[in-house]
Design a protein around this motif. Structure first.
Motif, PDB file in Angstrom:
ATOM      1  N   GLU A  32       0.830  -1.209   0.000  1.00 26.90           N
ATOM      2  CA  GLU A  32       0.000   0.000   0.000  1.00 26.90           C
ATOM      3  C   GLU A  32       0.863   1.258   0.000  1.00 26.90           C
ATOM      4  O   GLU A  32       0.574   2.225  -0.708  1.00 26.90           O
ATOM      5  CB  GLU A  32      -0.940   0.013   1.208  1.00 26.90           C
ATOM      6  CG  GLU A  32      -1.884  -1.163   1.289  1.00 26.90           C
ATOM      7  CD  GLU A  32      -2.670  -1.406   0.011  1.00 26.90           C
ATOM      8  OE1 GLU A  32      -3.048  -0.434  -0.668  1.00 26.90           O
ATOM      9  OE2 GLU A  32      -2.896  -2.584  -0.313  1.00 26.90           O
ATOM     10  N   LEU A  33       1.911   1.247   0.784  1.00 29.28           N
ATOM     11  CA  LEU A  33       2.799   2.409   0.846  1.00 29.28           C
ATOM     12  C   LEU A  33       3.548   2.599  -0.470  1.00 29.28           C
ATOM     13  O   LEU A  33       3.727   3.726  -0.936  1.00 29.28           O
ATOM     14  CB  LEU A  33       3.760   2.279   2.019  1.00 29.28           C
ATOM     15  CG  LEU A  33       3.084   2.275   3.394  1.00 29.28           C
ATOM     16  CD1 LEU A  33       4.106   2.019   4.485  1.00 29.28           C
ATOM     17  CD2 LEU A  33       2.345   3.576   3.640  1.00 29.28           C
ATOM     18  N   LEU A  41      -0.618   5.302  -7.319  1.00 33.26           N
ATOM     19  CA  LEU A  41      -1.822   4.546  -7.643  1.00 33.26           C
ATOM     20  C   LEU A  41      -2.956   4.784  -6.653  1.00 33.26           C
ATOM     21  O   LEU A  41      -4.069   4.301  -6.865  1.00 33.26           O
ATOM     22  CB  LEU A  41      -1.518   3.044  -7.691  1.00 33.26           C
ATOM     23  CG  LEU A  41      -0.540   2.607  -8.782  1.00 33.26           C
ATOM     24  CD1 LEU A  41      -0.233   1.119  -8.647  1.00 33.26           C
ATOM     25  CD2 LEU A  41      -1.103   2.925 -10.167  1.00 33.26           C
ATOM     26  N   ALA A  42      -2.669   5.512  -5.569  1.00 30.21           N
ATOM     27  CA  ALA A  42      -3.697   5.763  -4.559  1.00 30.21           C
ATOM     28  C   ALA A  42      -3.456   7.140  -3.951  1.00 30.21           C
ATOM     29  O   ALA A  42      -2.334   7.638  -3.926  1.00 30.21           O
ATOM     30  CB  ALA A  42      -3.642   4.689  -3.475  1.00 30.21           C
ATOM     31  N   THR A  43      -4.535   7.740  -3.470  1.00 24.27           N
ATOM     32  CA  THR A  43      -4.417   9.022  -2.785  1.00 24.27           C
ATOM     33  C   THR A  43      -3.962   8.781  -1.347  1.00 24.27           C
ATOM     34  O   THR A  43      -3.995   7.647  -0.849  1.00 24.27           O
ATOM     35  CB  THR A  43      -5.761   9.768  -2.758  1.00 24.27           C
ATOM     36  OG1 THR A  43      -6.680   9.013  -1.946  1.00 24.27           O
ATOM     37  CG2 THR A  43      -6.327   9.968  -4.152  1.00 24.27           C
ATOM     38  N   THR A  47      -4.890   5.482   0.921  1.00 25.12           N
ATOM     39  CA  THR A  47      -3.809   4.735   1.564  1.00 25.12           C
ATOM     40  C   THR A  47      -4.004   4.691   3.073  1.00 25.12           C
ATOM     41  O   THR A  47      -3.840   3.637   3.698  1.00 25.12           O
ATOM     42  CB  THR A  47      -2.449   5.366   1.214  1.00 25.12           C
ATOM     43  OG1 THR A  47      -2.309   5.383  -0.210  1.00 25.12           O
ATOM     44  CG2 THR A  47      -1.303   4.586   1.830  1.00 25.12           C
ATOM     45  N   ALA A  48      -4.377   5.821   3.649  1.00 23.14           N
ATOM     46  CA  ALA A  48      -4.604   5.869   5.099  1.00 23.14           C
ATOM     47  C   ALA A  48      -5.733   4.935   5.511  1.00 23.14           C
ATOM     48  O   ALA A  48      -5.614   4.204   6.499  1.00 23.14           O
ATOM     49  CB  ALA A  48      -4.918   7.295   5.528  1.00 23.14           C
TER      50      ALA A  48
END
Length: 65
Positions: A32-33, A41-43, A47-48
């Motif tokens: 994820e990180l 790929l993620a905001t 991610t949080a």
């Protein structure tokens, strides 16, 4: 004397468990990180949320052991 030895073993196991738990969490969150920091790929919010859910699940699974 025996109790002192058992106490030392217990402390050693606690320290080892903290280290292993930290490594497991790092491995669990790495993808994820990476998606956030390296691949965009993620905001930050996505991610949080994902990491929070994974950590929550990980910690709750540990309570059942």
């Amino acid at each position: 004397m025996i109790q002192d030895t058992l106490d030392q073993i217990n402390e050693c196991n606690k320290e080892k468990n903290v280290l292993v738990g930290s490594l497991e969490l790092t491995h669990l969150l790495r993808e994820e990180l990476d998606n956030y920091y390296y691949y965009d790929l993620a905001t930050a919010e996505e991610t949080a949320k994902i990491t929070q859910n994974k950590v929550f699940t990980y910690l709750n699974e540990g309570e059942r052991i």
